[in-house]
Every structure is written in structure tokens, then in C-alpha cells.
Scaffold this active site. Structure first.
Site, PDB file in Angstrom:
ATOM      1  N   TYR A 138       0.816  -1.221   0.000  1.00  7.87           N
ATOM      2  CA  TYR A 138       0.000   0.000   0.000  1.00  7.87           C
ATOM      3  C   TYR A 138       0.846   1.266   0.000  1.00  7.87           C
ATOM      4  CZ  TYR A 138      -4.642  -2.013   0.791  1.00  7.87           C
ATOM      5  OH  TYR A 138      -5.830  -2.663   0.654  1.00  7.87           O
ATOM      6  N   LYS A 188       3.552 -15.008   3.232  1.00  5.31           N
ATOM      7  CA  LYS A 188       3.856 -15.761   2.003  1.00  5.31           C
ATOM      8  C   LYS A 188       5.367 -15.924   1.971  1.00  5.31           C
ATOM      9  CE  LYS A 188       2.493 -17.722  -1.843  1.00  5.31           C
ATOM     10  NZ  LYS A 188       1.651 -18.943  -1.903  1.00  5.31           N
ATOM     11  N   ASP A 220      -2.385 -18.441   1.143  1.00  6.55           N
ATOM     12  CA  ASP A 220      -3.323 -19.253   0.346  1.00  6.55           C
ATOM     13  C   ASP A 220      -3.983 -20.316   1.224  1.00  6.55           C
ATOM     14  OD1 ASP A 220      -0.805 -20.439   0.569  1.00  6.55           O
ATOM     15  OD2 ASP A 220      -0.714 -21.145  -1.501  1.00  6.55           O
ATOM     16  N   ASP A 244      -6.465  -7.077   4.110  1.00  8.24           N
ATOM     17  CA  ASP A 244      -7.589  -6.485   3.370  1.00  8.24           C
ATOM     18  C   ASP A 244      -8.435  -7.591   2.745  1.00  8.24           C
ATOM     19  OD1 ASP A 244      -9.109  -4.434   2.044  1.00  8.24           O
ATOM     20  OD2 ASP A 244      -7.980  -4.874   0.212  1.00  8.24           O
ATOM     21  N   ASP A 248     -12.347  -9.300   4.116  1.00  2.19           N
ATOM     22  CA  ASP A 248     -13.577  -9.368   3.300  1.00  2.19           C
ATOM     23  C   ASP A 248     -14.056 -10.815   3.197  1.00  2.19           C
ATOM     24  OD1 ASP A 248     -13.372  -6.603   2.783  1.00  2.19           O
ATOM     25  OD2 ASP A 248     -14.060  -6.855   0.720  1.00  2.19           O
TER      26      ASP A 248
HETATM   27  C1  IPM Z   1     -10.562  -1.367   3.605  1.00 10.04           C
HETATM   28  C2  IPM Z   1     -10.741  -0.792   2.234  1.00 10.04           C
HETATM   29  C3  IPM Z   1      -9.594   0.168   1.941  1.00 10.04           C
HETATM   30  C4  IPM Z   1      -8.317  -0.614   1.971  1.00 10.04           C
HETATM   31  C5  IPM Z   1      -9.738   0.969   0.645  1.00 10.04           C
HETATM   32  C6  IPM Z   1     -11.031   1.767   0.609  1.00 10.04           C
HETATM   33  C7  IPM Z   1      -8.575   1.893   0.411  1.00 10.04           C
HETATM   34  O1  IPM Z   1     -10.842  -1.794   1.290  1.00 10.04           O
HETATM   35  O2  IPM Z   1     -10.481  -0.585   4.573  1.00 10.04           O
HETATM   36  O3  IPM Z   1     -10.529  -2.594   3.731  1.00 10.04           O
HETATM   37  O4  IPM Z   1      -7.935  -1.250   0.985  1.00 10.04           O
HETATM   38  O5  IPM Z   1      -7.661  -0.601   3.011  1.00 10.04           O
HETATM   39 MG    MG Z   2     -10.987  -3.756   2.160  1.00  7.99          MG
END
Ligand code: IPM
Ligand code: MG
Length: 354
Positions: A138, A188, A220, A244, A248
Site C-alpha cells: 500500500y 507468504k 493461500d 484487506d 472481506d
Molecule cells: C478497507 C478498504 C480500503 C483498503 C480501501 C477503501 C482503500 O478496502 O479498509 O478494507 O484497501 O484498506
Molecule cells: Mg478492504
């Protein structure tokens, strides 16, 4: 206690409004909470030409805690880098050195049917993903797109120095001590040197915590285990990019990303609290978004930045009570439940507080 409120874009304002309703109950009961609102993201760009106006960053710096909504929107995606709404959030995280991002993943029994996974897999699930938030691909340099021999080349750099790894590893072990004393570090290391260093440093830090069990998984395999046997995890510590993605993925264990709160802290108690979901422009302004992630983020704020663990627990109990009464926003609705909107969900949590 000063709270900077940055609702942002998309569904950010409507879900943040529900968290504020809930916090207002405590303010009316006498808790010394002071709220200051500021623009961030696309709305800030529209109003001032920049997604992170200096007064917003100053307010965030000055606050004891920051309650953030979401930012972004289709029409901002073509803006140059630095002016996109997402860049504002990344700058706040980086400028305030909020390197430790806690993303708890708790499966509420009432929502077991809302998850695409079998309910029998999820019973009792309670893990936290601790995502490093200010390093990795990032922020690593060099980065960018340039031309080599007439072709465009895109570059990003996975970069971690040992101090960055050390501090997030300590945070993971300290967190595990308050829970079930197990850390799974995800990397990794079989392919990436930066992750080999990650593993070495985590092993090193682990020596200070002999009472905490440590395992390592490649990312993975971790992605697979999260679906195959999620209850084996207690604290998962990982880098910015893997965190990240895995958070999700893990949200689906709870039934909806609309259920996941988060906290981002640095060395002190100041923190930024935000729902893990994004701005969801497709459903913004329709009063259908799930505000529980934002409300649960406010609970984390009370616990982790404002020293109010009882108030936090009260909010969490209120949320459970509302779910147990069968009320659901669209994302977690199932046959037989009562579907309601964003604002009504906020009102019900407020009512369940007393
Ligand atoms: C998160 C989001 C952010 C990230 C984006 C909006 C920059 O996906 O907070 O998980 O990738 O950190
Ligand atoms: Mg995210």
C-alpha cells in the site's frame, strides 16, 4: 472526550447517523462526549477540491477518537491518484500512524442462516483479524507506472521494516492474551523475502509470550482454512494487503460485510473506527444499508479509545437483542424475519439499550 465524525460518502452518512444516535444515548446519560463533524472523501473533493482538507486532518489529529463512515463513488475513480477519495483514508491512517487494524469476526447465532456457509461450521465463531495498516504494498516505494523499452510497466513494492513487523506482532500477542491465547501469523514466506522477514520477526517476538501459542500459515492456505475450519482461529495477524483480502472473505462467515466493525490504533489509545464495508454507492441514500457495522464500531471506540467498556458491552448486547427479536436489514434478511431500513435499525438498537 473529543470525537471527530467523518461520515464521508455513499452509505457512510446514513450508517454513521445511526451510530451517533446510539452514542447520543450515552451523552444524554452524562458521558462527556463532544462531536465535531468534517468532510472527507468525495464530498470533501466536491466542496474543496481535495478529499482530505487540512482542517479535516487537523480535527482527526486533535481528537481522542475518529468515527469514520465510508468514502468513494463511481464518478471519482478517474481522478488522478492523490485526489481519489480512498487516498484520504490511507493518508489519515498513515499520518496518524494507526498501524494496528482490528477486525473482529463474530458469528451471531441468529444470523447463521444468512451466511453462505453451513451453520454447523459457524457455531461459536469468534476471531479477530489484526491487519497491519501502514506498510506493505500500500505504501512501499518505488511505485508507479513507467515506460521500459516502449512498454508500460506497473510497479508496487512490498516493504516491511523489522520495527513495523515487531510492533504489530506485539499487538497480536497482547490481544491474544485477552482472548484464547492463540496467534496465527499469515504470510507468504515461501515466495517473498519481505514475508520471510515477517515470519522471522514474529517468531522472535513470540519468545516474549511463551503462554501464547503461535502458528504460521501461508496466505493461500489461510484463505482456505477460513472457509474450511474458521473456528480454529483466535487472532490472525497479517500484512496490509493480505489482511484487506482475508477480512472481506471472513465477513461472509458472519452473513454480511454489513456486520463487521473495525478499529485502527497506533501506539496510544487514539483510534479510527469504521465499518469494514465501503461506500456502496449502488444502495446509498435509500435507507436500506445495514448500520450495525457502524454501531458496533462505535462500541469498539468506547472500549478501546474512550475507556468505557461497560457502555461498549451494552451496545453489543442491544445489537444481539434486536437480532434476536427478528429484525433484519436487507443484507441479512431471511424468510420469517422482519425486514427494516437503516434508520429503524438504529432506533431499535437505541430502544434496546435501556
Ligand atoms: C478497507 C478498504 C480500503 C483498503 C480501501 C477503501 C482503500 O478496502 O479498509 O478494507 O484497501 O484498506
Ligand atoms: Mg478492504
Amino acid at each position: 472526550m473529543k470525537i471527530a465524525v467523518l461520515p464521508g460518502d455513499g452509505i457512510g452518512p446514513e450508517v454513521t447517523a445511526q451510530a451517533l444516535k446510539v452514542l447520543d444515548v450515552f451523552a444524554r446519560e452524562g458521558m462527556a462526549l463532544e462531536f465535531d463533524h468534517a468532510l472527507i472523501g468525495g464530498c470533501a473533493y466536491d466542496a474543496t477540491g481535495h478529499p482530505l482538507p487540512p482542517e479535516t486532518l487537523a480535527l482527526a489529529r486533535d481528537a481522542d477518537a475518529i468515527l469514520f463512515g465510508a468514502e468513494g463513488g463511481f464518478h471519482y475513480e478517474a481522478l488522478p491518484r492523490g485526489l481519489r477519495p480512498g487516498d484520504a483514508l490511507l493518508t489519515v491512517r498513515r499520518e496518524l500512524q494507526l498501524f494496528a487494524n482490528f477486525r473482529p469476526v463474530v458469528a451471531y447465532p441468529e444470523l447463521a442462516g444468512a451466511s453462505p456457509l453451513k451453520a454447523s461450521h459457524l457455531d461459536g465463531l469468534d476471531l479477530v483479524i489484526l491487519r497491519e495498516l501502514t506498510g506493505d504494498l500500500y505504501f512501499g516505494e518505488p511505485r508507479g507506472v513507467h515506460i521500459e523499452n516502449g512498454v508500460r510497466v506497473g510497479i508496487n513494492t512490498m516493504r516491511y521494516d523489522e520495527e513495523e513487523i515487531r510492533r504489530i506482532a506485539h499487538a497480536a500477542f497482547r490481544t491474544a492474551r485477552l482472548r484464547r491465547r492463540r496467534v496465527c501469523s499469515v504470510d507468504k514466506a515461501n515466495v517473498l523475502e519481505a514475508m520471510e522477514l515477517w515470519r522471522e520477526i514474529v517468531d522472535d517476538v513470540a519468545r516474549d509470550y511463551p503462554d501464547v501459542e503461535l502458528e504460521h500459515l501461508y496466505v493461500d492456505a489461510a484463505a482456505m482454512s477460513l472457509l474450511h475450519s474458521p473456528r480454529r482461529f483466535d487472532v490472525i495477524v497479517t500484512g496490509n494487503l493480505f489482511g484487506d483480502i482475508l477480512s472481506d472473505e471472513a465477513s461472509m462467515l458472519t452473513g454480511s460485510i454489513g456486520m463487521l466493525p473495525s478499529a485502527s490504533l497506533g501506539d496510544g489509545t487514539k483510534g479510527l473506527y469504521e465499518p469494514v464495508h465501503g461506500c456502496a454507492p449502488d444502495i446509498a441514500g435509500q435507507d436500506i444499508a445495514n448500520p450495525l457495522a457502524s454501531i458496533l464500531s462505535a462500541a469498539m471506540m468506547l472500549r478501546m479509545s474512550l475507556g468505557q467498556p461497560d457502555a461498549a458491552a451494552r451496545i453489543e448486547r442491544a445489537v444481539r437483542r434486536v437480532l434476536a427479536s427478528g429484525y433484519r436489514t436487507a443484507d441479512i434478511a431471511e424468510p420469517g424475519t422482519k425486514q427494516i431500513g437503516t434508520s429503524q435499525m438504529g432506533d431499535l438498537v437505541v430502544a434496546a439499550l435501556s
